[in-house]
Structures are given as structure tokens and as C-alpha cells.
Design a protein around this motif. Structure first.
Motif, PDB file in Angstrom:
ATOM      1  N   MET A 106       0.557  -9.043   1.647  1.00 23.54           N
ATOM      2  CA  MET A 106       1.742  -8.492   2.719  1.00 23.54           C
ATOM      3  C   MET A 106       2.573  -7.927   2.380  1.00 23.54           C
ATOM      4  SD  MET A 106       3.421 -10.749   5.696  1.00 23.54           S
ATOM      5  CE  MET A 106       1.963 -11.425   6.487  1.00 23.54           C
ATOM      6  N   LEU A 111       8.643  -7.893   4.322  1.00 20.96           N
ATOM      7  CA  LEU A 111       9.061  -7.618   5.899  1.00 20.96           C
ATOM      8  C   LEU A 111      10.157  -6.537   6.294  1.00 20.96           C
ATOM      9  CD1 LEU A 111       9.418 -11.489   6.726  1.00 20.96           C
ATOM     10  CD2 LEU A 111       7.359  -9.972   7.209  1.00 20.96           C
ATOM     11  N   GLU A 137      12.149  -8.050  11.305  1.00 23.48           N
ATOM     12  CA  GLU A 137      11.209  -8.971  11.271  1.00 23.48           C
ATOM     13  C   GLU A 137      11.681 -10.384  10.666  1.00 23.48           C
ATOM     14  OE1 GLU A 137       7.120  -6.316  11.031  1.00 23.48           O
ATOM     15  OE2 GLU A 137       8.345  -6.846   9.296  1.00 23.48           O
ATOM     16  N   PHE A 192      10.840 -14.570  11.539  1.00 25.07           N
ATOM     17  CA  PHE A 192       9.941 -15.169  10.504  1.00 25.07           C
ATOM     18  C   PHE A 192      10.789 -16.431   9.929  1.00 25.07           C
ATOM     19  CE2 PHE A 192       9.120 -16.143   6.103  1.00 25.07           C
ATOM     20  CZ  PHE A 192       7.567 -16.346   6.223  1.00 25.07           C
ATOM     21  N   PRO A 231       8.472 -19.712  10.790  1.00 26.45           N
ATOM     22  CA  PRO A 231       7.617 -19.360   9.578  1.00 26.45           C
ATOM     23  C   PRO A 231       6.151 -19.642  10.123  1.00 26.45           C
ATOM     24  CG  PRO A 231       8.864 -21.165   8.988  1.00 26.45           C
ATOM     25  CD  PRO A 231       9.533 -20.788  10.488  1.00 26.45           C
ATOM     26  N   VAL A 255       1.224 -19.081   6.383  1.00 29.72           N
ATOM     27  CA  VAL A 255       2.005 -18.450   5.207  1.00 29.72           C
ATOM     28  C   VAL A 255       2.161 -19.760   4.261  1.00 29.72           C
ATOM     29  CG1 VAL A 255       3.946 -17.466   4.266  1.00 29.72           C
ATOM     30  CG2 VAL A 255       2.639 -16.589   6.394  1.00 29.72           C
ATOM     31  N   VAL A 261       6.313 -17.498  -0.522  1.00 27.46           N
ATOM     32  CA  VAL A 261       7.397 -16.756   0.267  1.00 27.46           C
ATOM     33  C   VAL A 261       8.380 -16.227  -0.840  1.00 27.46           C
ATOM     34  CG1 VAL A 261       9.307 -16.288   1.681  1.00 27.46           C
ATOM     35  CG2 VAL A 261       7.262 -17.594   2.571  1.00 27.46           C
ATOM     36  N   GLU A 277       3.731  -8.522  -2.704  1.00 22.92           N
ATOM     37  CA  GLU A 277       3.391  -7.628  -1.482  1.00 22.92           C
ATOM     38  C   GLU A 277       2.278  -7.099  -1.422  1.00 22.92           C
ATOM     39  OE1 GLU A 277       8.120  -5.581  -1.736  1.00 22.92           O
ATOM     40  OE2 GLU A 277       6.618  -4.354  -2.623  1.00 22.92           O
ATOM     41  N   LYS A 303      -2.279 -10.734   0.791  1.00 26.42           N
ATOM     42  CA  LYS A 303      -2.215 -10.895   2.096  1.00 26.42           C
ATOM     43  C   LYS A 303      -1.598 -12.439   2.922  1.00 26.42           C
ATOM     44  CE  LYS A 303      -6.221  -8.076   3.342  1.00 26.42           C
ATOM     45  NZ  LYS A 303      -7.600  -8.091   3.902  1.00 26.42           N
ATOM     46  N   VAL A 356       4.347 -13.392   1.387  1.00 24.20           N
ATOM     47  CA  VAL A 356       5.562 -12.593   2.197  1.00 24.20           C
ATOM     48  C   VAL A 356       6.611 -12.590   1.215  1.00 24.20           C
ATOM     49  CG1 VAL A 356       7.118 -12.771   3.986  1.00 24.20           C
ATOM     50  CG2 VAL A 356       4.696 -13.754   4.517  1.00 24.20           C
ATOM     51  N   ILE A 416      10.379 -11.108   1.213  1.00 24.46           N
ATOM     52  CA  ILE A 416      11.835 -10.679   2.230  1.00 24.46           C
ATOM     53  C   ILE A 416      12.849 -10.258   1.256  1.00 24.46           C
ATOM     54  CG2 ILE A 416      13.592 -12.138   3.573  1.00 24.46           C
ATOM     55  CD1 ILE A 416      11.510 -14.068   4.298  1.00 24.46           C
TER      56      ILE A 416
END
Length: 346
Positions: free
Chosen positions: A1, A4, A8, A12, A16, A20, A23, A130, A133, A136, A138
Motif C-alpha cells: 500500500m 497514506l 486519510e 485511519f 484502524p 492491517v 504499520v 509502501e 498490500k 501501511v 504513515i
């Protein structure tokens, strides 16, 4: 993914998604990194009464034993619910050997939250998160004007106060480099004004003016211009006001990152004074001439070395609170001598 987007992130953190499991919270604003990690962990553990459901680890522990992370991630909670594994200082060590097995897991596992500093795009942990999938990323960058406005409004409302337009503008000039430092300054102002209906400019001058961001800026400018005498006494002055060494070093880090960006424009032919006047967020008007001189003193190669040294100092000062003043003084004097040498050549 992919990472963000700004709009977003708050959604999140508040809710959350259950799917997921990994993170990464990273960026140059270490205060914001810490704040967002705390929010995410608090939300993920809100309905869990098991005191053993939250595990805190340091990156050094995982680097020494890469299997520790997957062992914690796959441990089944004794009292049900979901475990949360919170990893601090993830950017200082190579965590790839520990993270890669987690990215290959398809079954249920604990929520892994990793804090890191400013990570380069397309490398290391940032690239892994990144491009996966299930993960996440941030990002946490310095607050812009609107972010600072929201922060001020949030804290002032919490204390049942209002703030005049002039006081708000005066306060904004001192905030934005570090989220936790900014929030701390606003809360200190609110406590000072508690019992009043409205915060005025005089309140800002009394609490913020000499004791916080302006004094930090004065010290950081001394580092960037080679004013060794001011550096010598600056750390002591700031400690007397309650400023933490790691926060001071982080402000210097943010400023040298700004100089690196502005120097890029300068190298393309733009005048230093014009660059500073058009800077966003705006630079406090009393500092503009000084910052313009700093752009001319430091080339991009030296700025990159300074940024690397300051980043290391921020991490070390947070891990060794007792050594913080000595660590910050050493790096500030080192960079000040570099600047003085450049100034002498010019």
C-alpha cells in the motif's frame, strides 16, 4: 500500500482496519511520529483489558535478534483479543531481516506498529511498507500553517478558552517544527491564561516570547552562522526554561533540512533574499536576513552531512537523557565551527 495521504491519516488512526497488521509511522517530525503512534496503539488496545496485550520493543533488541519480532507477532493472547507490538526507533537499525518474514505471513497476527525517523523514498523499510498490500506507511512532516491553526484551536478549546487573532498570529510564528513541542507550548500558554476568557498577545509574549521557540531559533541560527559564543551559553539558557535537549536538536534538524531545500533553489539562480521571503510556512521576519546568509554559507553536500549528524544526535539524546545536553552541545559546536570556517573563506 502506498503512504497514506494527509486527509486519510486521521481516519485511519481513529478506526484502524482489522485487516492491517503492519504499520510504519515515519518522518522528520519525530514529535508527530510519536503522537500518531500513541494514538494508533491506544485505539487498537482500547477494548482489551489484558495488560499483556501490548508489547513494547526497541529496534536495537530486534536487530540483535530478528526472530523476536515474528515470535511476538504470532504469539496467541492468553485472554483473547489482539496483541499490539510497538517498536521504537525503527529507523536507527536494519529491521529488514525481522520485517520480511512478517510481510510473507498470510494468517492472523498481532498489529505491528513501527516508529522511524526521516526515511528516504524507495529504500529500506519505507520501500517495503509502501509496496506491500498488507502494510501501511504513515508519513509525518512538519506542520503547515493550517495544521498549526487546528492544533491551537484544539488545545485552546480543550481548556475552555478563546484566543484573539493577533495572539494566534504571534503564537503561530513559534510553532510547527515538532508536534509534541508545539503542543507543549500551547498547553503551557493555556495554563498561564487559565481563568481568563481569552488569550491575548501579552500572554503569548509572557510565556512563549523569550522562553521557547524564539530562543531555540536564536541558538539554531548561531549554529548555522558560526556564532560560537552564543552556542556556548545557549544550551544552558534553554535548559533553564525546561526545554529538552532532544527537542532542541530536532529543531536544528528541521532547520538544516529547510536550508537544504532552500539551497537547491539558490543553486538554480534564485536570490537568497527572494527565496526566504517566499518561503512557506513563512520565516519570522526578524530572522529572514540571517537565514538568507545561512543559505549562502552552506552548500548541499555539507548540509546533508549536518542533517545526518543531527539525526543521530536526536536519537541518541532521546535514548540517553542524562547525556542529552553533552551530545547536543558537541554537535552544535562542531557544526558551528564548520560554519565559521565557511564564513572565514567568504
Amino acid at each position: 500500500m502506498v503512504a497514506l495521504k494527509a486527509q486519510e491519516i486521521d481516519r485511519f488512526l481513529a478506526h484502524p482496519p482489522e485487516g492491517v497488521s503492519l504499520v510504519l509511522i515515519y518522518g522528520p517530525d519525530t514529535g508527530l511520529v510519536s503522537e500518531r503512534a500513541q494514538k494508533l496503539v491506544a485505539q487498537a488496545t482500547a477494548d482489551n483489558d489484558d495488560p499483556f496485550s501490548l508489547v513494547k520493543l526497541d529496534a536495537a533488541d530486534i536487530s540483535a535478534d530478528p526472530t523476536r519480532l515474528i515470535d511476538e507477532a504470532l504469539t496467541i493472547p492468553l485472554f483473547g483479543g489482539r496483541r499490539v507490538v510497538w517498536v521504537k526507533d525503527g529507523g536507527s537499525k536494519n529491521l529488514a531481516p525481522a520485517v520480511d518474514p512478517l510481510l510473507k505471513q498470510s494468517g492472523e497476527m498481532a498489529l505491528i506498529v513501527i516508529e522511524a525517523g526521516d526515511l528516504k523514498k524507495g529504500t529500506g523499510l519505507r520501500k517495503r511498507f509502501e509496496s506491500d498490500k498488507k502494510a501501511v506507511a504513515i508519513p509525518c512532516y512538519a506542520d503547515g500553517v493550517r495544521d498549526v491553526e487546528r492544533l491551537i484551536e484544539e488545545e485552546v478549546r480543550h481548556f475552555g478558552l478563546t484566543i484573539s487573532r493577533e495572539a494566534r498570529q504571534a503564537l503561530q510564528e513559534h510553532l510547527g517544527a515538532d508536534r509534541l513541542a508545539s503542543r507543549g507550548e500551547i498547553r503551557k500558554l493555556c495554563l498561564y491564561a487559565y481563568g481568563k476568557e481569552r488569550i491575548e498577545t501579552g500572554d503569548v509574549d509572557a510565556v512563549i516570547g523569550d522562553a521557547s521557540a524564539f530562543v531555540v531559533d536564536e541558538l539554531v541560527d548561531a549554529v548555522a552562522t558560526g556564532d560560537l559564543e552564543t552556542i556556548d551559553h545557549g544550551i544552558e539558557r534553554l535548559e533553564e526554561t525546561g526545554q529538552k535537549p532532544d527537542i532542541i536538536a530536532n529543531n536544528a534538524l528541521r532547520h538544516f533540512q529547510l536550508l537544504h531545500r532552500l539551497r537547491g533553489l539558490y543553486d538554480k539562480g534564485a536570490p537568497a533574499a527572494q527565496i526566504v521571503n517566499q518561503c512557506s510556512p513563512p520565516i519570522f521576519f526578524r530572522r529572514r536576513d540571517t537565514v538568507a546568509r545561512e543559505i549562502g554559507l552552506w552548500n548541499r553536500e555539507d548540509l546533508e552531512k549536518a542533517i545526518d549528524r543531527l539525526g543521530q544526535t536526536v536519537r541518541e539524546a532521546r535514548l540517553n537523557q542524562n547525556l542529552g545536553p553533552a551530545l547536543v552541545s558537541d554537535v552544535f559546536l562542531t557544526l558551528g565551527r564548520v560554519s565559521r570556517a565557511r564564513r572565514g573563506r567568504r
